[in-house]
Design a protein around this motif. Structure first.
Motif, PDB file in Angstrom:
ATOM      1  N   ARG A   1      36.669 -13.413  24.076  1.00 46.62           N
ATOM      2  CA  ARG A   1      35.066 -13.069  23.753  1.00 46.62           C
ATOM      3  C   ARG A   1      34.618 -12.649  25.275  1.00 46.62           C
ATOM      4  NH1 ARG A   1      31.194 -15.443  22.100  1.00 46.62           N
ATOM      5  NH2 ARG A   1      31.946 -17.622  22.473  1.00 46.62           N
ATOM      6  N   THR A   2      34.480 -13.549  26.139  1.00 42.20           N
ATOM      7  CA  THR A   2      33.600 -13.319  27.269  1.00 42.20           C
ATOM      8  C   THR A   2      34.390 -13.084  28.649  1.00 42.20           C
ATOM      9  OG1 THR A   2      33.509 -15.700  27.921  1.00 42.20           O
ATOM     10  CG2 THR A   2      31.865 -14.750  26.457  1.00 42.20           C
ATOM     11  N   GLN A   3      34.006 -12.553  29.635  1.00 39.25           N
ATOM     12  CA  GLN A   3      34.496 -12.356  30.691  1.00 39.25           C
ATOM     13  C   GLN A   3      34.949 -13.691  31.615  1.00 39.25           C
ATOM     14  OE1 GLN A   3      32.469 -10.288  34.185  1.00 39.25           O
ATOM     15  NE2 GLN A   3      34.498  -9.026  34.466  1.00 39.25           N
ATOM     16  N   ALA A   4      34.008 -14.593  31.393  1.00 42.98           N
ATOM     17  CA  ALA A   4      34.194 -15.905  32.001  1.00 42.98           C
ATOM     18  C   ALA A   4      35.375 -16.664  31.399  1.00 42.98           C
ATOM     19  CB  ALA A   4      32.832 -16.676  31.554  1.00 42.98           C
ATOM     20  N   GLU A   5      35.598 -16.422  30.269  1.00 35.36           N
ATOM     21  CA  GLU A   5      36.737 -17.207  29.607  1.00 35.36           C
ATOM     22  C   GLU A   5      38.136 -16.384  30.199  1.00 35.36           C
ATOM     23  OE1 GLU A   5      36.003 -16.414  25.385  1.00 35.36           O
ATOM     24  OE2 GLU A   5      34.734 -18.424  25.380  1.00 35.36           O
TER      25      GLU A   5
ATOM     26  N   ARG B   1      47.344 -18.873  39.753  1.00 39.45           N
ATOM     27  CA  ARG B   1      47.764 -20.194  40.530  1.00 39.45           C
ATOM     28  C   ARG B   1      48.896 -20.491  40.125  1.00 39.45           C
ATOM     29  NH1 ARG B   1      42.304 -23.033  39.107  1.00 39.45           N
ATOM     30  NH2 ARG B   1      40.780 -22.419  40.796  1.00 39.45           N
ATOM     31  N   ASN B   2      49.291 -20.401  38.848  1.00 38.40           N
ATOM     32  CA  ASN B   2      50.948 -20.739  38.625  1.00 38.40           C
ATOM     33  C   ASN B   2      51.813 -19.890  39.132  1.00 38.40           C
ATOM     34  OD1 ASN B   2      49.903 -23.083  36.976  1.00 38.40           O
ATOM     35  ND2 ASN B   2      49.907 -21.732  35.144  1.00 38.40           N
ATOM     36  N   GLN B   3      51.368 -18.740  39.258  1.00 38.79           N
ATOM     37  CA  GLN B   3      52.318 -17.539  39.672  1.00 38.79           C
ATOM     38  C   GLN B   3      52.177 -17.116  41.306  1.00 38.79           C
ATOM     39  OE1 GLN B   3      52.032 -14.301  37.230  1.00 38.79           O
ATOM     40  NE2 GLN B   3      52.993 -15.057  35.537  1.00 38.79           N
ATOM     41  N   GLU B   4      51.166 -17.838  41.938  1.00 33.00           N
ATOM     42  CA  GLU B   4      50.781 -17.858  43.247  1.00 33.00           C
ATOM     43  C   GLU B   4      50.618 -16.188  43.327  1.00 33.00           C
ATOM     44  OE1 GLU B   4      54.081 -19.760  45.499  1.00 33.00           O
ATOM     45  OE2 GLU B   4      52.802 -21.472  45.457  1.00 33.00           O
ATOM     46  N   SER B   5      49.848 -15.605  42.670  1.00 29.66           N
ATOM     47  CA  SER B   5      49.461 -14.000  42.967  1.00 29.66           C
ATOM     48  C   SER B   5      48.035 -14.003  42.895  1.00 29.66           C
ATOM     49  CB  SER B   5      49.845 -13.557  41.648  1.00 29.66           C
ATOM     50  OG  SER B   5      49.198 -14.130  40.350  1.00 29.66           O
ATOM     51  N   GLU B   6      47.619 -12.842  42.903  1.00 29.99           N
ATOM     52  CA  GLU B   6      46.134 -12.452  42.975  1.00 29.99           C
ATOM     53  C   GLU B   6      45.437 -12.074  41.744  1.00 29.99           C
ATOM     54  OE1 GLU B   6      43.481  -9.509  45.984  1.00 29.99           O
ATOM     55  OE2 GLU B   6      45.454  -9.737  46.195  1.00 29.99           O
ATOM     56  N   LEU B   7      44.099 -12.402  41.458  1.00 31.91           N
ATOM     57  CA  LEU B   7      43.319 -12.184  40.492  1.00 31.91           C
ATOM     58  C   LEU B   7      42.316 -11.165  40.741  1.00 31.91           C
ATOM     59  CD1 LEU B   7      42.550 -12.910  37.359  1.00 31.91           C
ATOM     60  CD2 LEU B   7      40.814 -14.611  38.627  1.00 31.91           C
ATOM     61  N   LEU B   8      42.552  -9.900  39.915  1.00 29.72           N
ATOM     62  CA  LEU B   8      41.557  -8.807  40.388  1.00 29.72           C
ATOM     63  C   LEU B   8      40.603  -8.673  39.161  1.00 29.72           C
ATOM     64  CD1 LEU B   8      44.615  -7.818  41.437  1.00 29.72           C
ATOM     65  CD2 LEU B   8      43.208  -6.442  42.357  1.00 29.72           C
ATOM     66  N   ILE B   9      39.357  -8.734  39.298  1.00 26.55           N
ATOM     67  CA  ILE B   9      38.216  -8.755  38.180  1.00 26.55           C
ATOM     68  C   ILE B   9      37.604  -7.473  38.213  1.00 26.55           C
ATOM     69  CG2 ILE B   9      36.168  -9.955  37.337  1.00 26.55           C
ATOM     70  CD1 ILE B   9      37.352 -12.489  38.922  1.00 26.55           C
TER      71      ILE B   9
ATOM     72  N   ARG C   1      36.054  -0.354  37.583  1.00 26.62           N
ATOM     73  CA  ARG C   1      36.464  -0.610  38.820  1.00 26.62           C
ATOM     74  C   ARG C   1      36.454  -2.196  39.227  1.00 26.62           C
ATOM     75  NH1 ARG C   1      33.073   3.464  42.517  1.00 26.62           N
ATOM     76  NH2 ARG C   1      34.435   2.513  43.930  1.00 26.62           N
ATOM     77  N   ILE C   2      37.354  -2.551  40.341  1.00 26.67           N
ATOM     78  CA  ILE C   2      37.474  -3.859  40.848  1.00 26.67           C
ATOM     79  C   ILE C   2      36.126  -4.239  41.487  1.00 26.67           C
ATOM     80  CG2 ILE C   2      38.706  -5.217  42.347  1.00 26.67           C
ATOM     81  CD1 ILE C   2      41.199  -3.558  42.005  1.00 26.67           C
ATOM     82  N   ARG C   3      35.622  -5.389  40.970  1.00 27.53           N
ATOM     83  CA  ARG C   3      34.638  -5.899  41.611  1.00 27.53           C
ATOM     84  C   ARG C   3      34.744  -7.157  42.324  1.00 27.53           C
ATOM     85  NH1 ARG C   3      32.081 -10.098  39.147  1.00 27.53           N
ATOM     86  NH2 ARG C   3      32.707 -10.572  37.029  1.00 27.53           N
ATOM     87  N   ALA C   4      35.694  -7.767  42.073  1.00 23.76           N
ATOM     88  CA  ALA C   4      35.913  -8.989  43.013  1.00 23.76           C
ATOM     89  C   ALA C   4      37.478  -9.384  42.924  1.00 23.76           C
ATOM     90  CB  ALA C   4      35.255 -10.113  42.290  1.00 23.76           C
TER      91      ALA C   4
END
Length: 73
Positions: A29-33, A43-51, A57-60
């Motif tokens: 429902r929310t971006q935070a979730e 974290r589990n996959q030792e990869s990168e999170l792109l928000i 557009r990528i903001r973070a």
């Protein structure tokens, strides 16, 4: 092989989608979730999170990969 996770707008809220994936692994429902779930996967996959923002557009970025230059000691 670890895949970066993307948080993207979705018609029902926000999606967690693996890089190159055709479907979202989960929708929230929310971006935070979505960020919380995406961060857990990254974290589990030792990869990168792109928000992404509503405009797509990528903001973070949040890296959870292995440290290429760990501290000596």
């Amino acid at each position: 092989m670890s895949r970066n996770q993307h948080i993207t707008p979705h018609p029902r809220g926000w999606a967690v989608q693996p890089a190159g994936g055709q479907r979202a692994s989960s929708v929230h429902r929310t971006q935070a979730e979505a960020i919380a779930r995406g961060r857990e996967i990254a974290r589990n996959q030792e990869s990168e999170l792109l928000i992404h923002g509503r405009n797509g557009r990528i903001r973070a970025r949040d890296s959870h990969g292995r440290d290429e230059f760990p501290p000596e000691g």
